[in-house]
Design a protein around this motif. Structure first.
Motif, PDB file in Angstrom:
ATOM      1  N   MET A   3       5.926  17.653   7.879  1.00 53.54           N
ATOM      2  CA  MET A   3       6.047  16.948   6.517  1.00 53.54           C
ATOM      3  C   MET A   3       6.624  15.484   7.185  1.00 53.54           C
ATOM      4  O   MET A   3       7.229  15.297   8.212  1.00 53.54           O
ATOM      5  CB  MET A   3       7.124  17.780   5.774  1.00 53.54           C
ATOM      6  CG  MET A   3       6.690  18.793   5.068  1.00 53.54           C
ATOM      7  SD  MET A   3       7.896  19.491   3.991  1.00 53.54           S
ATOM      8  CE  MET A   3       7.773  18.542   2.734  1.00 53.54           C
ATOM      9  N   GLY A   4       6.252  14.544   6.172  1.00 56.43           N
ATOM     10  CA  GLY A   4       6.810  13.155   6.404  1.00 56.43           C
ATOM     11  C   GLY A   4       6.834  12.424   5.283  1.00 56.43           C
ATOM     12  O   GLY A   4       6.644  12.848   4.109  1.00 56.43           O
ATOM     13  N   TRP A   5       7.353  11.285   5.361  1.00 60.02           N
ATOM     14  CA  TRP A   5       7.444  10.120   4.403  1.00 60.02           C
ATOM     15  C   TRP A   5       6.731   9.024   4.749  1.00 60.02           C
ATOM     16  O   TRP A   5       6.730   8.254   5.734  1.00 60.02           O
ATOM     17  CB  TRP A   5       8.905   9.751   4.312  1.00 60.02           C
ATOM     18  CG  TRP A   5      10.029  10.730   3.610  1.00 60.02           C
ATOM     19  CD1 TRP A   5      10.783  11.618   4.245  1.00 60.02           C
ATOM     20  CD2 TRP A   5      10.019  11.074   2.242  1.00 60.02           C
ATOM     21  NE1 TRP A   5      11.362  12.482   3.567  1.00 60.02           N
ATOM     22  CE2 TRP A   5      11.003  12.044   2.077  1.00 60.02           C
ATOM     23  CE3 TRP A   5       9.698  10.272   0.990  1.00 60.02           C
ATOM     24  CZ2 TRP A   5      11.452  12.606   0.858  1.00 60.02           C
ATOM     25  CZ3 TRP A   5      10.032  10.963  -0.180  1.00 60.02           C
ATOM     26  CH2 TRP A   5      10.861  11.974  -0.381  1.00 60.02           C
ATOM     27  N   TYR A   6       5.958   8.533   3.835  1.00 56.51           N
ATOM     28  CA  TYR A   6       5.302   7.096   3.833  1.00 56.51           C
ATOM     29  C   TYR A   6       5.868   6.237   2.757  1.00 56.51           C
ATOM     30  O   TYR A   6       6.452   6.682   1.782  1.00 56.51           O
ATOM     31  CB  TYR A   6       3.807   7.574   3.682  1.00 56.51           C
ATOM     32  CG  TYR A   6       2.943   8.026   4.637  1.00 56.51           C
ATOM     33  CD1 TYR A   6       3.319   9.430   4.901  1.00 56.51           C
ATOM     34  CD2 TYR A   6       2.051   7.617   5.540  1.00 56.51           C
ATOM     35  CE1 TYR A   6       2.504  10.189   5.985  1.00 56.51           C
ATOM     36  CE2 TYR A   6       1.484   8.144   6.673  1.00 56.51           C
ATOM     37  CZ  TYR A   6       1.587   9.361   6.855  1.00 56.51           C
ATOM     38  OH  TYR A   6       0.801   9.835   7.988  1.00 56.51           O
ATOM     39  N   ARG A   7       5.305   5.198   2.823  1.00 57.07           N
ATOM     40  CA  ARG A   7       5.786   4.042   1.795  1.00 57.07           C
ATOM     41  C   ARG A   7       4.691   2.898   1.497  1.00 57.07           C
ATOM     42  O   ARG A   7       3.903   2.907   2.569  1.00 57.07           O
ATOM     43  CB  ARG A   7       7.143   3.287   2.185  1.00 57.07           C
ATOM     44  CG  ARG A   7       7.264   2.322   3.426  1.00 57.07           C
ATOM     45  CD  ARG A   7       8.794   1.780   3.428  1.00 57.07           C
ATOM     46  NE  ARG A   7       8.570   0.958   4.587  1.00 57.07           N
ATOM     47  CZ  ARG A   7       9.767   0.361   5.014  1.00 57.07           C
ATOM     48  NH1 ARG A   7      10.902   0.710   4.612  1.00 57.07           N
ATOM     49  NH2 ARG A   7       9.416  -0.411   6.045  1.00 57.07           N
ATOM     50  N   GLN A   8       4.648   2.360   0.605  1.00 58.00           N
ATOM     51  CA  GLN A   8       3.711   1.474   0.154  1.00 58.00           C
ATOM     52  C   GLN A   8       4.287   0.394  -0.652  1.00 58.00           C
ATOM     53  O   GLN A   8       4.614   0.791  -1.822  1.00 58.00           O
ATOM     54  CB  GLN A   8       2.424   2.290  -0.455  1.00 58.00           C
ATOM     55  CG  GLN A   8       1.090   1.347  -0.471  1.00 58.00           C
ATOM     56  CD  GLN A   8      -0.080   1.872  -1.086  1.00 58.00           C
ATOM     57  OE1 GLN A   8      -0.104   2.933  -1.626  1.00 58.00           O
ATOM     58  NE2 GLN A   8      -1.433   1.056  -0.989  1.00 58.00           N
ATOM     59  N   ALA A   9       4.135  -0.721  -0.144  1.00 57.17           N
ATOM     60  CA  ALA A   9       4.603  -1.823  -0.831  1.00 57.17           C
ATOM     61  C   ALA A   9       3.642  -2.715  -1.554  1.00 57.17           C
ATOM     62  O   ALA A   9       2.420  -2.286  -1.192  1.00 57.17           O
ATOM     63  CB  ALA A   9       5.542  -2.983   0.056  1.00 57.17           C
ATOM     64  N   PRO A  10       3.773  -3.289  -2.715  1.00 57.01           N
ATOM     65  CA  PRO A  10       2.812  -4.124  -3.365  1.00 57.01           C
ATOM     66  C   PRO A  10       1.982  -5.062  -2.386  1.00 57.01           C
ATOM     67  O   PRO A  10       2.469  -5.663  -1.462  1.00 57.01           O
ATOM     68  CB  PRO A  10       3.682  -5.024  -4.424  1.00 57.01           C
ATOM     69  CG  PRO A  10       4.848  -4.312  -4.568  1.00 57.01           C
ATOM     70  CD  PRO A  10       5.118  -3.686  -3.405  1.00 57.01           C
ATOM     71  N   GLY A  11       0.622  -4.786  -2.426  1.00 59.72           N
ATOM     72  CA  GLY A  11      -0.410  -5.521  -1.833  1.00 59.72           C
ATOM     73  C   GLY A  11      -0.394  -5.156  -0.216  1.00 59.72           C
ATOM     74  O   GLY A  11      -0.996  -5.804   0.761  1.00 59.72           O
ATOM     75  N   LYS A  12       0.331  -4.008   0.222  1.00 60.81           N
ATOM     76  CA  LYS A  12       0.032  -3.525   1.695  1.00 60.81           C
ATOM     77  C   LYS A  12      -0.385  -2.069   1.666  1.00 60.81           C
ATOM     78  O   LYS A  12      -0.460  -1.369   0.531  1.00 60.81           O
ATOM     79  CB  LYS A  12       1.592  -3.785   2.192  1.00 60.81           C
ATOM     80  CG  LYS A  12       2.112  -4.974   2.376  1.00 60.81           C
ATOM     81  CD  LYS A  12       3.298  -5.004   3.127  1.00 60.81           C
ATOM     82  CE  LYS A  12       4.024  -6.441   3.159  1.00 60.81           C
ATOM     83  NZ  LYS A  12       5.336  -6.432   4.055  1.00 60.81           N
TER      84      LYS A  12
END
Length: 111
Positions: free
Chosen positions: A34-43
């Motif tokens: 299991m893991g965590w990802y992230r997504q910033a606007p435009g990325k």
């Protein structure tokens, strides 16, 4: 089927802390992988941290020393403790297990 439910996001000032939780249910035999990802606007979505079945963990260089991933096997829950938050940590954070994703939780770091 696997269901992943995140919680714990919000608005925090720079230097502050938040703890994200991801509760897994369904056909999950181990919180390993299991893991965590992230997504910033435009990325693009990026890997933040991951926990392995042997208890080992991985954190991206951008968060190393500030973020910690941990898990509670009895609760099938994975946590992401985020300290010393920076504005560049602002993103939607997603929990992941294999091909499954949570709905995402917004983290905003701003004064």
């Amino acid at each position: 089927q696997v269901q992943l439910v995140e919680s714990g996001g919000g608005l925090v000032q720079p230097g502050g802390s938040l703890r994200l939780s991801c509760a897994a249910s369904g056909r999950i035999f181990s919180i390993g992988r299991m893991g965590w990802y992230r997504q910033a606007p435009g990325k693009e979505r990026e890997l933040v941290a991951r926990i392995f079945s042997d208890g080992g963990t991985y954190c991206a260089d951008s968060v190393k020393g500030r973020f910690t991933i941990s898990g509670d096997k009895a609760k099938n829950t994975v946590y992401l403790q985020m300290n010393s938050l920076k504005p560049e940590d602002t993103a939607v954070y997603y929990c992941n297990f294999a091909a499954y994703w949570g709905q995402g939780t917004q983290v905003t770091v701003s004064s």
